[in-house]
Design a protein around this motif. Structure first.
Motif, PDB file in Angstrom:
ATOM      1  N   VAL A 137       0.826  -1.206   0.000  1.00 11.72           N
ATOM      2  CA  VAL A 137       0.000   0.000   0.000  1.00 11.72           C
ATOM      3  C   VAL A 137       0.861   1.257   0.000  1.00 11.72           C
ATOM      4  N   LEU A 138       2.021   1.181   0.625  1.00 13.74           N
ATOM      5  CA  LEU A 138       2.888   2.333   0.836  1.00 13.74           C
ATOM      6  C   LEU A 138       4.092   2.282  -0.108  1.00 13.74           C
ATOM      7  N   ASP A 139       4.360   3.397  -0.780  1.00 12.92           N
ATOM      8  CA  ASP A 139       5.531   3.528  -1.648  1.00 12.92           C
ATOM      9  C   ASP A 139       6.721   3.845  -0.750  1.00 12.92           C
ATOM     10  N   GLU A 140       7.552   2.839  -0.495  1.00 13.13           N
ATOM     11  CA  GLU A 140       8.648   3.012   0.462  1.00 13.13           C
ATOM     12  C   GLU A 140       9.716   3.973  -0.060  1.00 13.13           C
ATOM     13  N   ALA A 141       9.949   4.004  -1.356  1.00 14.41           N
ATOM     14  CA  ALA A 141      10.920   4.953  -1.912  1.00 14.41           C
ATOM     15  C   ALA A 141      10.448   6.384  -1.680  1.00 14.41           C
ATOM     16  N   ALA A 142       9.127   6.611  -1.792  1.00 11.76           N
ATOM     17  CA  ALA A 142       8.580   7.945  -1.539  1.00 11.76           C
ATOM     18  C   ALA A 142       8.732   8.317  -0.063  1.00 11.76           C
ATOM     19  N   VAL A 143       8.611   7.336   0.819  1.00  8.68           N
ATOM     20  CA  VAL A 143       8.812   7.591   2.252  1.00  8.68           C
ATOM     21  C   VAL A 143      10.239   8.048   2.507  1.00  8.68           C
ATOM     22  N   VAL A 144      11.207   7.363   1.911  1.00  8.31           N
ATOM     23  CA  VAL A 144      12.612   7.732   2.104  1.00  8.31           C
ATOM     24  C   VAL A 144      12.860   9.154   1.620  1.00  8.31           C
ATOM     25  N   ARG A 145      12.323   9.497   0.460  1.00 10.01           N
ATOM     26  CA  ARG A 145      12.508  10.855  -0.061  1.00 10.01           C
ATOM     27  C   ARG A 145      11.856  11.887   0.858  1.00 10.01           C
ATOM     28  N   ALA A 146      10.681  11.558   1.387  1.00  2.00           N
ATOM     29  CA  ALA A 146       9.990  12.494   2.283  1.00  2.00           C
ATOM     30  C   ALA A 146      10.745  12.665   3.598  1.00  2.00           C
ATOM     31  N   LEU A 147      11.361  11.611   4.081  1.00  2.00           N
ATOM     32  CA  LEU A 147      12.186  11.709   5.284  1.00  2.00           C
ATOM     33  C   LEU A 147      13.425  12.558   5.021  1.00  2.00           C
ATOM     34  N   ASP A 148      14.064  12.328   3.877  1.00  2.00           N
ATOM     35  CA  ASP A 148      15.282  13.073   3.539  1.00  2.00           C
ATOM     36  C   ASP A 148      15.007  14.568   3.391  1.00  2.00           C
ATOM     37  N   SER A 149      13.832  14.900   2.891  1.00  2.00           N
ATOM     38  CA  SER A 149      13.493  16.309   2.654  1.00  2.00           C
ATOM     39  C   SER A 149      12.950  17.007   3.890  1.00  2.00           C
ATOM     40  N   GLY A 150      12.614  16.212   4.931  1.00  2.00           N
ATOM     41  CA  GLY A 150      12.006  16.790   6.122  1.00  2.00           C
ATOM     42  C   GLY A 150      10.492  16.868   6.045  1.00  2.00           C
ATOM     43  N   GLN A 151       9.916  16.448   4.920  1.00  2.00           N
ATOM     44  CA  GLN A 151       8.455  16.430   4.828  1.00  2.00           C
ATOM     45  C   GLN A 151       7.876  15.493   5.881  1.00  2.00           C
ATOM     46  N   LEU A 152       8.516  14.347   6.079  1.00  2.05           N
ATOM     47  CA  LEU A 152       8.165  13.450   7.168  1.00  2.05           C
ATOM     48  C   LEU A 152       9.225  13.560   8.259  1.00  2.05           C
ATOM     49  N   ALA A 153       8.745  13.540   9.514  1.00  5.97           N
ATOM     50  CA  ALA A 153       9.676  13.528  10.646  1.00  5.97           C
ATOM     51  C   ALA A 153      10.064  12.110  11.032  1.00  5.97           C
ATOM     52  N   GLY A 154       9.235  11.147  10.672  1.00  7.81           N
ATOM     53  CA  GLY A 154       9.537   9.768  11.033  1.00  7.81           C
ATOM     54  C   GLY A 154       8.525   8.810  10.461  1.00  7.81           C
ATOM     55  N   ALA A 155       8.864   7.528  10.513  1.00  3.14           N
ATOM     56  CA  ALA A 155       7.981   6.477  10.014  1.00  3.14           C
ATOM     57  C   ALA A 155       8.166   5.228  10.860  1.00  3.14           C
ATOM     58  N   ALA A 156       7.108   4.459  10.993  1.00  2.28           N
ATOM     59  CA  ALA A 156       7.159   3.172  11.690  1.00  2.28           C
ATOM     60  C   ALA A 156       6.504   2.146  10.775  1.00  2.28           C
ATOM     61  N   LEU A 157       7.256   1.116  10.396  1.00  6.15           N
ATOM     62  CA  LEU A 157       6.800   0.164   9.396  1.00  6.15           C
ATOM     63  C   LEU A 157       6.928  -1.263   9.927  1.00  6.15           C
ATOM     64  N   ASP A 158       5.807  -1.975   9.908  1.00  9.61           N
ATOM     65  CA  ASP A 158       5.803  -3.387  10.295  1.00  9.61           C
ATOM     66  C   ASP A 158       5.758  -4.285   9.077  1.00  9.61           C
ATOM     67  N   VAL A 159       5.329  -3.737   7.952  1.00 12.02           N
ATOM     68  CA  VAL A 159       5.153  -4.519   6.723  1.00 12.02           C
ATOM     69  C   VAL A 159       5.834  -3.801   5.572  1.00 12.02           C
ATOM     70  N   PHE A 160       6.254  -4.591   4.566  1.00 10.88           N
ATOM     71  CA  PHE A 160       7.069  -4.048   3.489  1.00 10.88           C
ATOM     72  C   PHE A 160       6.657  -4.676   2.165  1.00 10.88           C
ATOM     73  N   THR A 161       6.938  -3.963   1.095  1.00 10.90           N
ATOM     74  CA  THR A 161       6.609  -4.484  -0.230  1.00 10.90           C
ATOM     75  C   THR A 161       7.335  -5.789  -0.491  1.00 10.90           C
ATOM     76  N   GLU A 162       8.601  -5.846  -0.100  1.00 11.28           N
ATOM     77  CA  GLU A 162       9.386  -7.073  -0.211  1.00 11.28           C
ATOM     78  C   GLU A 162       9.786  -7.525   1.184  1.00 11.28           C
ATOM     79  N   GLU A 163       9.454  -8.749   1.507  1.00  9.31           N
ATOM     80  CA  GLU A 163       9.792  -9.302   2.822  1.00  9.31           C
ATOM     81  C   GLU A 163      10.522 -10.628   2.650  1.00  9.31           C
ATOM     82  N   PRO A 164      11.610 -10.837   3.436  1.00 10.97           N
ATOM     83  CA  PRO A 164      12.229  -9.914   4.386  1.00 10.97           C
ATOM     84  C   PRO A 164      12.728  -8.644   3.692  1.00 10.97           C
ATOM     85  N   LEU A 165      12.867  -7.583   4.476  1.00 12.48           N
ATOM     86  CA  LEU A 165      13.352  -6.324   3.943  1.00 12.48           C
ATOM     87  C   LEU A 165      14.773  -6.514   3.411  1.00 12.48           C
ATOM     88  N   PRO A 166      15.020  -6.178   2.136  1.00  6.17           N
ATOM     89  CA  PRO A 166      16.357  -6.399   1.560  1.00  6.17           C
ATOM     90  C   PRO A 166      17.446  -5.649   2.321  1.00  6.17           C
TER      91      PRO A 166
END
Length: 324
Positions: free
Chosen positions: A241-270
């Protein structure tokens, strides 16, 4: 009388819910055949076993997913039982085309996932790990550990099923303002908004949506950009459901202050995932729903479901629209 032709095939692997334990927990069906196709085995190598299966416990691993090809090898199957809330281990549309019901186990870990979600939110809002490390280093004082009150925030819940509603009840107790996005309103007293408005008004966005064609990648660049700068996102629903690459970019830019993820597009997380090694991300190995109580509920639910169908009654919680 029990039907001696009943054959339960389990592709679901958990050490203490194997054939011997299943047999012990189903004493009313002594003639039931139970076969396990182990976690290191390819189901396509066991077409002869699947040919006589009447009930199949679906695998959790996407690599062993029950595909249309495998469904064609199960002419006698009358139930595909997911041992989870999700049912990604089955091509449920192909099963519907063949008249085979797919059932899941909703609700068994509702409290577990809701507790983890609120705990993860507190972890993000109040930097527990940083404070702990500071004291461990012999440092003191509030610098770097000043957080936010939950009651000061608006929390948007995307997906308002059992878990979303349980999260909302917990947030009510904290005094947060709760907004909801869901195509089917289930609590009229809640404030329901569309996804764009949910993002624009939410300091925290927590995801509890199913994964399907409509929701895959729906929380991406556009949605995250609409959120207030310095907000947080949590996902304890479905990884895709969540675009993880977009999350990383939002964190890098300061748009997001943080994220908590229990599930991932690819599991186990590479190992190469850019989500790793960050202090602004809480990672969890798809275990938000894993508690002693949740597992007890799961065992009880799967046995109740099997006993029901083996007793000649229609299955509960069919997710692919097949009427029995």
């Amino acid at each position: 009388m029990p039907d001696p032709s009943e054959h339960l095939v389990t592709l679901y692997h958990l050490n203490d819910l194997g054939p011997a334990e299943l047999r012990r927990l189903l004493p009313s069906h002594p003639d039931l055949r139970i076969t396990e196709i182990g976690p290191d085995e390819d189901p396509r190598d066991h077409l002869g076993t699947l040919e006589t299966a009447t009930i199949v416990l679906a695998p959790l691993e996407k690599e062993r997913r029950i595909t249309a090809e495998l469904l064609d090898a199960m002419p006698h199957c009358r139930l595909l039982q997911s041992v989870a809330v999700g049912f990604d281990g089955v091509d449920h549309r192909a099963a519907a085309e063949r008249g085979i019901p797919v059932a899941n186990l909703p609700g068994f870990n509702t409290d577990a996932v809701a507790d983890w979600t609120v705990g993860a939110l507190l972890y993000l809002l109040r930097p527990y790990a940083f404070g702990h490390a500071k004291v461990q280093r012999g440092k003191w004082g509030p610098e770097g550990v000043r957080g936010r009150d939950v009651s000061s925030l608006t929390v948007g819940i995307a997906g308002f099923g059992n878990i979303g509603r349980a999260v909302a009840r917990r947030l009510d107790a904290f005094g947060a303002r709760v907004l909801v996005h869901d195509p089917v309103p289930s609590e009229p007293a809640r404030e329901y908004v569309d996804l764009d408005e949910l993002a624009a008004r939410s300091d925290v966005l927590t995801l509890h949506m199913p994964l399907n064609d409509a929701t895959r990648g729906v929380i991406g660049e556009d949605v995250l950009r609409r959120m207030p700068r310095g907000s947080w996102v949590l996902n304890a629903g479905r990884g895709g459901v969540l675009d993880e690459a977009a999350v990383v970019r939002a964190l890098d830019s300061g748009q997001l202050a943080g994220a908590a993820l229990d599930v991932f597009t690819e599991e186990p997380l590479p190992a190469s995932s850019p989500l790793r090694g960050r202090t602004d991300v809480l990672l969890n190995p798809h275990a938000a729903g894993v508690t002693h109580e949740a597992y007890h509920n799961l065992r009880a639910s799967v046995i109740d479901s099997l006993d029901l169908v083996l007793s000649g009654k229609p299955p509960r919680n069919v997710v692919n629209g097949v009427a029995v």
